[in-house]
Motif scaffolding. Structure first.
Motif, PDB file in Angstrom:
ATOM      1  N   VAL A 128      -5.561  16.351 -10.416  1.00 11.40           N
ATOM      2  CA  VAL A 128      -5.703  15.949  -9.018  1.00 11.40           C
ATOM      3  C   VAL A 128      -5.809  14.431  -9.017  1.00 11.40           C
ATOM      4  N   PRO A 129      -4.936  13.740  -8.299  1.00 14.90           N
ATOM      5  CA  PRO A 129      -4.977  12.276  -8.347  1.00 14.90           C
ATOM      6  C   PRO A 129      -6.317  11.742  -7.857  1.00 14.90           C
ATOM      7  N   PRO A 130      -6.880  10.769  -8.564  1.00 11.08           N
ATOM      8  CA  PRO A 130      -8.187  10.225  -8.161  1.00 11.08           C
ATOM      9  C   PRO A 130      -8.140   9.459  -6.850  1.00 11.08           C
ATOM     10  N   LEU A 131      -6.939   9.004  -6.442  1.00  3.91           N
ATOM     11  CA  LEU A 131      -6.761   8.261  -5.201  1.00  3.91           C
ATOM     12  C   LEU A 131      -5.549   8.787  -4.467  1.00  3.91           C
ATOM     13  N   ARG A 132      -5.506   8.624  -3.159  1.00  8.73           N
ATOM     14  CA  ARG A 132      -4.344   9.010  -2.364  1.00  8.73           C
ATOM     15  C   ARG A 132      -3.539   7.794  -1.922  1.00  8.73           C
ATOM     16  N   THR A 133      -4.108   6.601  -2.127  1.00 11.84           N
ATOM     17  CA  THR A 133      -3.412   5.360  -1.775  1.00 11.84           C
ATOM     18  C   THR A 133      -3.594   4.345  -2.888  1.00 11.84           C
ATOM     19  N   LEU A 134      -2.489   3.721  -3.291  1.00 10.76           N
ATOM     20  CA  LEU A 134      -2.523   2.687  -4.315  1.00 10.76           C
ATOM     21  C   LEU A 134      -1.936   1.394  -3.764  1.00 10.76           C
ATOM     22  N   ARG A 135      -2.256   0.290  -4.422  1.00 10.38           N
ATOM     23  CA  ARG A 135      -1.627  -0.984  -4.115  1.00 10.38           C
ATOM     24  C   ARG A 135      -0.721  -1.360  -5.284  1.00 10.38           C
ATOM     25  N   LEU A 136       0.534  -1.600  -4.972  1.00  4.89           N
ATOM     26  CA  LEU A 136       1.513  -1.931  -5.998  1.00  4.89           C
ATOM     27  C   LEU A 136       1.980  -3.364  -5.819  1.00  4.89           C
ATOM     28  N   TRP A 137       1.951  -4.093  -6.915  1.00  4.98           N
ATOM     29  CA  TRP A 137       2.368  -5.482  -6.949  1.00  4.98           C
ATOM     30  C   TRP A 137       3.705  -5.621  -7.663  1.00  4.98           C
ATOM     31  N   ASP A 138       4.261  -6.811  -7.548  1.00  7.40           N
ATOM     32  CA  ASP A 138       5.455  -7.217  -8.269  1.00  7.40           C
ATOM     33  C   ASP A 138       5.385  -6.793  -9.744  1.00  7.40           C
ATOM     34  N   GLY A 139       6.483  -6.207 -10.237  1.00  9.65           N
ATOM     35  CA  GLY A 139       6.525  -5.805 -11.639  1.00  9.65           C
ATOM     36  C   GLY A 139       6.320  -6.969 -12.577  1.00  9.65           C
ATOM     37  N   LYS A 167       0.852  -1.184   0.000  1.00 10.67           N
ATOM     38  CA  LYS A 167       0.000   0.000   0.000  1.00 10.67           C
ATOM     39  C   LYS A 167       0.884   1.229   0.000  1.00 10.67           C
ATOM     40  N   PHE A 168       0.694   2.067  -0.999  1.00  8.75           N
ATOM     41  CA  PHE A 168       1.602   3.181  -1.249  1.00  8.75           C
ATOM     42  C   PHE A 168       0.841   4.494  -1.132  1.00  8.75           C
ATOM     43  N   ASN A 169       1.233   5.331  -0.182  1.00 10.17           N
ATOM     44  CA  ASN A 169       0.594   6.633   0.017  1.00 10.17           C
ATOM     45  C   ASN A 169       1.189   7.649  -0.954  1.00 10.17           C
ATOM     46  N   LEU A 170       0.321   8.370  -1.652  1.00 11.00           N
ATOM     47  CA  LEU A 170       0.740   9.292  -2.703  1.00 11.00           C
ATOM     48  C   LEU A 170       0.759  10.732  -2.213  1.00 11.00           C
ATOM     49  N   PRO A 171       1.683  11.551  -2.743  1.00 13.73           N
ATOM     50  CA  PRO A 171       1.617  12.981  -2.437  1.00 13.73           C
ATOM     51  C   PRO A 171       0.361  13.599  -3.044  1.00 13.73           C
ATOM     52  N   GLU A 172      -0.138  14.626  -2.387  1.00 13.72           N
ATOM     53  CA  GLU A 172      -1.400  15.228  -2.825  1.00 13.72           C
ATOM     54  C   GLU A 172      -1.242  16.064  -4.082  1.00 13.72           C
ATOM     55  N   HIS A 173      -0.102  16.721  -4.223  1.00 18.03           N
ATOM     56  CA  HIS A 173       0.083  17.656  -5.335  1.00 18.03           C
ATOM     57  C   HIS A 173       1.237  17.205  -6.237  1.00 18.03           C
ATOM     58  N   GLY A 174       1.299  17.830  -7.419  1.00 15.52           N
ATOM     59  CA  GLY A 174       2.413  17.600  -8.331  1.00 15.52           C
ATOM     60  C   GLY A 174       2.170  16.556  -9.395  1.00 15.52           C
ATOM     61  N   TRP A 175       0.909  16.189  -9.637  1.00 15.29           N
ATOM     62  CA  TRP A 175       0.590  15.150 -10.600  1.00 15.29           C
ATOM     63  C   TRP A 175       0.210  15.727 -11.955  1.00 15.29           C
ATOM     64  N   TRP A 176       0.576  15.002 -13.004  1.00 15.46           N
ATOM     65  CA  TRP A 176       0.323  15.455 -14.368  1.00 15.46           C
ATOM     66  C   TRP A 176      -0.272  14.328 -15.209  1.00 15.46           C
ATOM     67  N   LYS A 177      -1.201  14.686 -16.063  1.00 10.49           N
ATOM     68  CA  LYS A 177      -1.588  13.812 -17.166  1.00 10.49           C
ATOM     69  C   LYS A 177      -0.503  13.927 -18.222  1.00 10.49           C
ATOM     70  N   THR A 178      -0.050  12.791 -18.750  1.00  9.21           N
ATOM     71  CA  THR A 178       1.073  12.815 -19.689  1.00  9.21           C
ATOM     72  C   THR A 178       0.712  12.124 -20.993  1.00  9.21           C
ATOM     73  N   ASP A 179       1.489  12.429 -22.020  1.00  9.12           N
ATOM     74  CA  ASP A 179       1.352  11.750 -23.296  1.00  9.12           C
ATOM     75  C   ASP A 179       1.795  10.292 -23.115  1.00  9.12           C
ATOM     76  N   PRO A 180       0.939   9.314 -23.467  1.00  5.12           N
ATOM     77  CA  PRO A 180       1.307   7.908 -23.247  1.00  5.12           C
ATOM     78  C   PRO A 180       2.587   7.492 -23.973  1.00  5.12           C
ATOM     79  N   ALA A 181       2.870   8.101 -25.114  1.00  7.61           N
ATOM     80  CA  ALA A 181       4.028   7.697 -25.910  1.00  7.61           C
ATOM     81  C   ALA A 181       5.308   8.393 -25.463  1.00  7.61           C
TER      82      ALA A 181
END
Length: 382
Positions: A214-225, A191-205
Motif C-alpha cells: 500500500v503506497p505510504p503517500l497518495r501525492t508526491l512531488r517530482l522534480w527535474d530528473g 505534484k503528482f497524484n498516485l493511483p491507490e492500488h497496483g503498487w509493488w515492492k521490487t528488487d532494487p537490482a
C-alpha cells in the motif's frame, strides 16, 4: 550481449537535460544516426528534461510510434525545426492573455502544473504512457522529492525502488515530461497524484516485483530528473554491470557549463529563462563530472561499447587535421552553441541550425575517433 539478426545491434540513447539547447543538440545527434539508417536499431531511450521534451515531440509528431530513419529526415526533423523556431514552450507569450487570466496565481507558485497544458497546446504532446510502442522502450527520468531517488516513467512501469513501482501506469505523456523538466525553484515540483492500488515492492537490482504494498503517500512531488542525474544514464547503464539490454550506447550530453552565478528572477522565469539556484548548479555539475568519468572508464576498459557525445567539445580535441577543421564549426561557434541559455522559448533559425549541426558533427566525429564507426556499418548491414 545477443544480437537481433533482423534489426542489427541494439542501440541505447541517453539524452541529457538542458532546455531547448539540449533538445536541438539531440536532434542533430539523431539526424546523424538517421543518415546512417540507424534509428530502426534504437531499442532503449533514457531522457532527462530537454531530452524528454524532444523525444515526446518526436513520438507525438510520428503518431506515437518511433519514426524510421527516412521519416525522421523527411518529415520529423523539418517539422520540429519549424516548431522550435516559431513557438515558445514556457513563457507569458506561450500562455497568452487568456491563459494568464485563467492561471492567475499559479503562474507564480504552481508553474509545474501549467507545463503539461503548454506541452499539449504548444508542442502537440498527447497520449498516455500506455499508448507508447514497446520498442524503443522510453525511460522518462524525474527526481522524487520525498524519496530522493530517480523516479522513472515508462510504458511498463513507474516509480522508484524505495517508494515502490506500479506496472500499469496510465499517465499522460505530457505529465511525465513535465515532471522530468520541472527545474527546482524555477518551474517547481510537479505534484503528482498516485493511483491507490497496483503498487509493488521490487528488487532494487532487477526491478522484479516481490510483494504487493500500500503506497505510504497518495501525492508526491517530482522534480527535474537532472536533480538526480542530468545525463539519463541510470536506467540503461551501471558502472559494474555495463549496458542493460543493449549493445551500443550513445550518451548525448548537452548540459550547460557551470558559469558565474546569476540572480534568480521571477520575471526571467516567466520569460522562459531557467536560472536555477547556485547550489543546485554546483551539485549537478559535480554529479555530471562523476558520471562522465565512470562512463569513460567503462568505455576505456571495454566494459561498454559506446560513446559520450559532449556538447562544446572542439574538433581539435580529436586531433582533427587542418582540412577537417576548415569544414567543421569553429571553436568559437562551438562555444556559442554550448553557452546558449537554458530556456524554453523559441530559438532562432540561425541558432537552431548551429546547435543541431554541432550535435551532428560531434556525434559523427566521436564515433569515428573512438573506432566505433564500424559498429554502425556492421549494424546497418545486418
Amino acid at each position: 550481449m545477443t544480437k537481433d539478426n533482423q534489426t542489427g545491434e541494439r542501440i541505447a540513447l541517453a539524452l541529457s537535460g538542458g532546455g531547448v539547447r539540449a533538445a536541438v543538440f539531440h536532434l542533430g545527434v539523431l539526424r546523424f544516426l538517421a543518415e546512417q539508417g540507424q534509428l530502426e536499431n534504437v531499442a532503449e531511450i533514457s531522457t532527462v528534461s530537454g531530452g524528454s521534451l524532444i523525444i515526446g515531440a518526436i513520438f507525438s509528431h510520428a503518431g506515437l510510434v518511433w519514426p524510421s530513419s527516412a521519416q525522421f529526415l523527411n518529415e520529423t526533423y523539418p517539422a520540429l525545426r519549424a516548431k522550435l523556431t516559431s513557438t515558445d514552450l514556457f513563457s507569458l507569450a506561450a500562455l497568452g492573455w487568456k491563459g494568464i487570466v485563467k492561471e492567475n496565481f499559479r503562474i507564480l507558485f504552481r508553474r509545474a502544473k501549467i507545463l503539461p497544458t503548454l506541452l499539449s497546446s504548444q508542442w502537440g504532446i498527447y497520449g498516455s504512457l500506455k499508448d507508447l510502442p514497446d520498442k524503443p522502450e522510453w525511460h522518462i527520468n524525474a527526481t522524487c522529492y520525498e524519496t530522493g531517488k530517480n523516479w522513472r516513467f515508462s510504458k511498463k512501469m513507474m516509480g522508484d525502488w524505495r517508494f515502490g513501482r506500479h506496472f500499469n501506469p496510465d499517465v499522460p505523456i505530457a505529465n511525465a515530461i513535465a515532471a522530468s523538466a520541472a527545474v527546482p525553484y524555477v518551474i517547481g515540483a510537479l505534484k503528482f497524484n498516485l493511483p491507490e492500488h497496483g503498487w509493488w515492492k521490487t528488487d532494487p537490482a532487477t526491478k522484479k516485483p516481490l510483494e504487493k504494498i500500500v503506497p505510504p503517500l497518495r501525492t508526491l512531488r517530482l522534480w527535474d530528473g537532472g536533480a538526480y542525474e542530468n545525463m539519463g544514464l541510470e536506467p540503461i547503464y551501471k558502472p559494474k554491470r555495463g549496458l542493460l539490454a543493449c549493445d551500443f550506447l550513445i550518451c548525448s550530453d548537452a548540459s550547460g557549463p557551470l558559469c558565474m552565478p546569476k540572480s534568480f528572477s521571477i520575471l526571467g522565469t516567466l520569460q522562459g529563462k531557467l536560472n536555477s539556484p547556485r547550489l543546485f548548479d554546483i551539485s549537478s555539475d559535480q554529479i555530471r563530472a562523476l558520471r562522465s568519468r565512470m562512463l569513460m572508464g567503462s568505455i576505456e576498459r571495454q566494459e561498454v561499447t559506446g560513446v559520450l557525445v559532449r556538447m562544446g567539445t572542439s574538433m581539435r580535441q580529436f586531433g582533427a587535421d587542418l582540412k577537417t577543421l576548415r569544414e567543421c564549426l569553429t571553436d568559437e561557434q562551438g562555444g556559442i552553441a554550448l553557452n546558449y541559455p537554458t530556456n524554453l522559448t523559441r530559438i532562432s533559425e540561425k541558432n537552431f541550425d548551429l546547435i543541431a549541426r554541432h550535435g551532428h558533427e560531434l556525434c559523427q566525429t566521436t564515433i569515428n575517433s573512438y573506432g566505433t564507426s564500424s559498429f554502425l556499418k556492421n549494424s546497418n548491414s545486418n
